[in-house]
Scaffold this motif. Structure first.
Motif: not given
Length: 284
Positions: A254-261, A215-227, A209-212
């Motif tokens: 939550e950062v990715a806008g995918m809350g509820g798990a 820090r957390f990756k941005d919301a769009a990247t997290l959504q793309q990877e997590l979905a 979930n983190l950059q090098a």
């Protein structure tokens, strides 16, 4: 109100704000005294120490003597008392940090949401980001007046071991394991004497979930990877070794806008304690 992440610059502007409480969650799974030791050596101004084992977890065995995992959830009433002792009230903005990109601070973030308090955020990048911003550490520990936070309906969901045993047949939930790949495959006996994972689980190492820079990756990247891994968040369950780093994946969602798990608090340490439960090894 900050409800997921906060940057070092913003936090630095509120160090003396009476409505802000800062909590140091540094910890080492293999050295229980680590967090308290490094806190004494230096911490963010006005921070207080939150111990993963004693403050943010409950007894490892229930009243029935059954093992509940390495870091079971604390009783809600006891957690509320702990939060009040730290000076947290209904209108308090809480900020949690650690030295590991949020792997332990996310546990406190989730617990505050569990008792219905949403004004809680994790310092993005932890102490490394704080130091990189040129901010100092101090040694004095400031006393705070007692808070009056009250328990409210949970903003998060949990499942228990019985739910996941049933899930083996129903496949209602997609289980996602936050442990490192070698632990998931069953190849790290140092940390997991009984190796492997729950059958049907997928692996999302929390550090992904983190950059090098931590820090957390941005919301769009997290959504793309997590979905593709999580699927529908409402039918997903996050777990790890003991219910701590699973919260990192929940924060990333939550950062990715995918809350509820949901969180499985007992996680692998509870699951593998009963040898009648099936275990899978190797990749997902």
């Amino acid at each position: 109100m900050h409800t997921t992440l906060i940057d070092a610059t913003t936090l630095a502007q509120h160090l003396t704000d009476p409505d802000w409480v800062i909590l140091d969650c540094r910890h080492d799974l293999l050295n229980p005294d680590f967090g308290r030791h490094v806190f004494a050596e230096g911490h963010i101004q006005n921070a207080q120490f939150a111990n993963i084992d004693s403050d943010l977890s409950g007894p490892k065995s229930g009243a029935d003597g059954v093992f509940r995992g390495r870091h079971p959830l604390p009783e809600r009433a006891r957690l509320v008392e702990t939060l009040r002792a730290w000076g947290i009230s209904e209108g308090t903005q809480v900020v949690a940090y650690d030295a590991h990109g949020g792997m332990y601070a996310a546990r406190l973030w989730w617990l505050l949401r569990w008792i219905g308090h949403d004004a809680v955020a994790v310092l993005d990048g932890g102490l490394a980001a704080w130091s990189a911003a040129g901010q100092p550490l101090v040694t004095p520990v400031a006393a705070r007046p007692r808070g009056d936070i009250a328990e409210k309906p949970a903003l998060v969901r949990t499942v228990n071991v019985a739910d996941l045993v049933q899930n083996l047949a129903s496949a209602r939930y997609q289980v996602v394991d936050a442990r490192a790949n070698d632990r998931f495959r069953g190849e790290n006996e140092t940390i997991d004497p009984v190796g492997g994972h729950i059958p049907g689980a997928r692996n999302r190492f929390f550090k992904d979930n983190l950059q090098a820079d931590g820090r957390f990756k941005d919301a769009a990247t997290l959504q793309q990877e997590l979905a593709p891994i999580v699927g529908a968040p409402g039918q997903a369950v996050m777990q790890c070794g003991s219910g701590v780093t699973a919260c990192h994946n929940l924060l990333a969602l939550e950062v990715a806008g995918m809350g509820g798990a949901a969180l499985y608090p007992g996680s692998w340490s509870e699951w593998c304690a009963d040898r009648t439960r099936p275990i899978a090894t190797g990749p997902a």
